[in-house]
Design a protein around this motif. Structure first.
Motif, PDB file in Angstrom:
ATOM      1  N   LYS A 194      44.716  81.203  67.552  1.00 42.58           N
ATOM      2  CA  LYS A 194      44.136  80.128  66.557  1.00 42.58           C
ATOM      3  C   LYS A 194      44.737  78.705  66.703  1.00 42.58           C
ATOM      4  CE  LYS A 194      42.502  83.852  63.626  1.00 42.58           C
ATOM      5  NZ  LYS A 194      40.984  83.828  63.684  1.00 42.58           N
ATOM      6  N   LEU A 195      46.042  78.819  67.139  1.00 43.45           N
ATOM      7  CA  LEU A 195      46.757  77.425  67.075  1.00 43.45           C
ATOM      8  C   LEU A 195      46.561  76.610  68.293  1.00 43.45           C
ATOM      9  CD1 LEU A 195      50.141  78.812  65.729  1.00 43.45           C
ATOM     10  CD2 LEU A 195      48.439  77.879  64.480  1.00 43.45           C
ATOM     11  N   GLY A 196      46.544  75.251  68.019  1.00 42.18           N
ATOM     12  CA  GLY A 196      46.814  74.244  69.334  1.00 42.18           C
ATOM     13  C   GLY A 196      48.217  73.990  69.478  1.00 42.18           C
ATOM     14  N   GLU A 197      48.507  72.913  70.078  1.00 40.63           N
ATOM     15  CA  GLU A 197      49.875  72.557  70.561  1.00 40.63           C
ATOM     16  C   GLU A 197      50.675  72.121  69.119  1.00 40.63           C
ATOM     17  OE1 GLU A 197      50.202  69.604  73.593  1.00 40.63           O
ATOM     18  OE2 GLU A 197      48.989  70.832  75.015  1.00 40.63           O
ATOM     19  N   TYR A 198      52.102  72.380  69.013  1.00 37.86           N
ATOM     20  CA  TYR A 198      52.845  72.158  68.132  1.00 37.86           C
ATOM     21  C   TYR A 198      54.072  71.804  68.552  1.00 37.86           C
ATOM     22  CZ  TYR A 198      55.157  76.674  67.973  1.00 37.86           C
ATOM     23  OH  TYR A 198      55.873  77.857  68.505  1.00 37.86           O
ATOM     24  N   THR A 199      55.035  71.207  67.935  1.00 41.40           N
ATOM     25  CA  THR A 199      56.398  71.066  68.275  1.00 41.40           C
ATOM     26  C   THR A 199      57.403  71.944  67.517  1.00 41.40           C
ATOM     27  OG1 THR A 199      56.150  68.642  68.697  1.00 41.40           O
ATOM     28  CG2 THR A 199      58.423  69.368  68.148  1.00 41.40           C
ATOM     29  N   PHE A 224      66.505  68.257  59.815  1.00 36.31           N
ATOM     30  CA  PHE A 224      65.822  66.946  59.142  1.00 36.31           C
ATOM     31  C   PHE A 224      65.189  65.766  60.196  1.00 36.31           C
ATOM     32  CE2 PHE A 224      68.424  68.990  56.142  1.00 36.31           C
ATOM     33  CZ  PHE A 224      67.771  69.097  54.884  1.00 36.31           C
ATOM     34  N   GLU A 225      65.951  65.478  61.259  1.00 38.46           N
ATOM     35  CA  GLU A 225      65.787  64.350  62.055  1.00 38.46           C
ATOM     36  C   GLU A 225      64.544  64.657  63.037  1.00 38.46           C
ATOM     37  OE1 GLU A 225      68.180  61.984  65.595  1.00 38.46           O
ATOM     38  OE2 GLU A 225      69.174  63.548  64.691  1.00 38.46           O
ATOM     39  N   LEU A 226      64.359  65.869  63.492  1.00 38.04           N
ATOM     40  CA  LEU A 226      63.387  66.226  64.094  1.00 38.04           C
ATOM     41  C   LEU A 226      62.195  66.438  63.288  1.00 38.04           C
ATOM     42  CD1 LEU A 226      62.051  67.136  66.978  1.00 38.04           C
ATOM     43  CD2 LEU A 226      63.014  69.428  66.398  1.00 38.04           C
ATOM     44  N   ILE A 227      62.178  66.872  62.081  1.00 37.88           N
ATOM     45  CA  ILE A 227      60.863  67.027  61.198  1.00 37.88           C
ATOM     46  C   ILE A 227      60.485  65.346  60.850  1.00 37.88           C
ATOM     47  CG2 ILE A 227      60.365  67.485  58.744  1.00 37.88           C
ATOM     48  CD1 ILE A 227      61.935  70.067  59.078  1.00 37.88           C
ATOM     49  N   SER A 228      61.381  64.483  60.546  1.00 39.73           N
ATOM     50  CA  SER A 228      61.303  63.248  60.243  1.00 39.73           C
ATOM     51  C   SER A 228      60.820  62.364  61.310  1.00 39.73           C
ATOM     52  CB  SER A 228      62.342  62.463  59.864  1.00 39.73           C
ATOM     53  OG  SER A 228      62.214  61.095  59.539  1.00 39.73           O
ATOM     54  N   SER A 229      60.842  62.912  62.777  1.00 37.95           N
ATOM     55  CA  SER A 229      60.221  62.075  63.857  1.00 37.95           C
ATOM     56  C   SER A 229      58.821  62.575  64.092  1.00 37.95           C
ATOM     57  CB  SER A 229      61.170  62.584  65.189  1.00 37.95           C
ATOM     58  OG  SER A 229      60.930  63.893  65.425  1.00 37.95           O
ATOM     59  N   LEU A 230      58.331  63.612  63.371  1.00 39.74           N
ATOM     60  CA  LEU A 230      57.112  63.854  63.438  1.00 39.74           C
ATOM     61  C   LEU A 230      56.176  63.159  62.443  1.00 39.74           C
ATOM     62  CD1 LEU A 230      57.585  67.710  63.921  1.00 39.74           C
ATOM     63  CD2 LEU A 230      57.088  66.176  65.918  1.00 39.74           C
ATOM     64  N   PRO A 236      49.607  73.263  62.538  1.00 40.04           N
ATOM     65  CA  PRO A 236      50.664  72.385  62.114  1.00 40.04           C
ATOM     66  C   PRO A 236      51.186  71.393  63.193  1.00 40.04           C
ATOM     67  CG  PRO A 236      51.274  74.511  61.465  1.00 40.04           C
ATOM     68  CD  PRO A 236      49.950  74.623  62.368  1.00 40.04           C
ATOM     69  N   VAL A 237      51.849  70.224  62.956  1.00 39.93           N
ATOM     70  CA  VAL A 237      52.297  69.331  64.206  1.00 39.93           C
ATOM     71  C   VAL A 237      53.882  70.144  64.317  1.00 39.93           C
ATOM     72  CG1 VAL A 237      51.113  67.368  63.545  1.00 39.93           C
ATOM     73  CG2 VAL A 237      53.183  67.607  62.467  1.00 39.93           C
ATOM     74  N   GLY A 238      54.536  70.664  63.554  1.00 44.82           N
ATOM     75  CA  GLY A 238      55.619  71.190  63.669  1.00 44.82           C
ATOM     76  C   GLY A 238      55.793  72.660  62.873  1.00 44.82           C
ATOM     77  N   ILE A 239      56.548  73.288  63.648  1.00 44.55           N
ATOM     78  CA  ILE A 239      56.869  74.862  63.000  1.00 44.55           C
ATOM     79  C   ILE A 239      58.236  75.409  63.485  1.00 44.55           C
ATOM     80  CG2 ILE A 239      56.266  77.368  63.338  1.00 44.55           C
ATOM     81  CD1 ILE A 239      53.494  76.647  64.509  1.00 44.55           C
TER      82      ILE A 239
END
Length: 313
Positions: free
Chosen positions: A95-100, A110-116, A76-79
């Motif tokens: 098993k994961l790469g980089e994420y935010t 919501f703001e941080l999720i939206s920014s992704l 995922p890009v965000g967790i």
């Protein structure tokens, strides 16, 4: 003669441009048709969501969904990791790469999720149903069972996630392999095993039993181990007196490493020593991140291996 050549050249270029225009128009029509063909309706616990194409930027708001995505080879890009990257257990993290990190599972940022700029959000129906409209306004959102759900209920979310991320055909073979792994591990449990088992989260606030209505409790029960508590609650909080009354033969105490818990206090009470699990040295400390938070295929196999390793060394 030169005029004739020039005229022929112009005619040739007009034809080329016309053909190119036709080709472009045809490609556009094909792309549009392809996009329409890739629009899929995914059913989930809170209704249906339309997903266009294959999501590439996914935000997961529960650890169990991270487990499922990692099993499918997707990062995922965000967790929502509660701002604690170490809370993601090692077999999943590798098993994961980089994420935010998008912060808390309880209070959605919501703001941080939206920014992704996500194209898919996966949330927990028990935690996020009140904010579903806001999440769905950012990106198509699936709400699935996780917190307070049994092992089988959590497992039922896996094929839904697989379908949503375009890996529907991979889901069934992975589930079959998972069941085969559990069957192999289960074979090491004696058929005459009669001991009652109780997993529980312990912290400074109290003792929270995980019954057969919980993830860990129902997973152990699926192996044929007997639940020490019969309750309609997934996580009832018990007093020491109640625990003595249930008298489990085995205790798996889920805790955060290094954390002080109520057991530090209870162990000084003579009642603690009357519990069968304590008398027979069948009290095992286990990682809460593995046993309580992750709730997926990877964590299930990790739990079962650890439980069997402790019970039948």
């Amino acid at each position: 003669m030169k005029k004739l050549v020039l005229h022929s050249t112009l005619v040739l270029w007009v034809c080329i441009l016309a053909l190119a225009g036709c080709s472009t128009a045809e490609s556009t029509r094909e792309a549009t048709a392809s996009d329409q063909a890739e629009a899929r309706i995914i059913k989930h616990e809170f209704g249906e969501s339309t997903i266009q194409g294959i999501p590439k930027r996914i935000v997961a708001l529960e650890y169990s969904f991270v487990d499922s995505l990692a099993t499918l080879g997707v990062t995922p890009v965000g967790i929502a990791d509660d701002n604690k990257p170490d809370s993601i257990i090692a077999p999943i993290k590798e098993k994961l790469g980089e994420y935010t990190s998008v912060g808390s599972r309880y209070e959605v940022n919501f703001e941080l999720i939206s920014s992704l700029q996500p194209d898919l959000i996966i949330g927990d129906v028990s935690r996020h149903k009140e904010v579903y409209a806001q999440l769905n306004g950012i990106a198509p959102t699936l709400l699935l069972k996780s917190h307070g759900a049994t092992y089988q209920e959590n497992l039922s979310s896996f094929p839904v996630i697989a379908e949503a991320v375009g890996k529907k055909d991979e889901a069934e073979p992975l589930l079959q392999a998972h069941q085969a792994n559990l069957d192999k591990l289960k074979a090491s449990i004696p058929q005459d095993e009669q001991r009652t088992v109780l997993p529980a989260v312990v912290n400074a606030k109290g003792f929270f039993a995980h019954t057969s209505k919980s993830y860990a409790g129902s997973l152990l029960e699926s192996l044929g181990l007997k639940d020490a508590i019969h309750s309609d609650e997934a996580y009832p909080q018990l007093t020491l007196e109640q625990l003595v009354e249930y008298n489990p033969d085995v205790l798996f105490l889920m805790k955060t490493p290094g954390e002080q818990t109520i057991i530090d206090e209870w162990s000084k009470n003579p009642l603690w020593g009357t519990i069968s699990a304590v008398k027979n040295n069948n009290v095992y400390e286990v990682d809460r991140g593995v046993w309580s938070l992750s709730r997926g295929i990877i964590s299930a196999e990790t739990i079962v291996k650890e439980a069997i390793g402790q019970l039948y060394p």
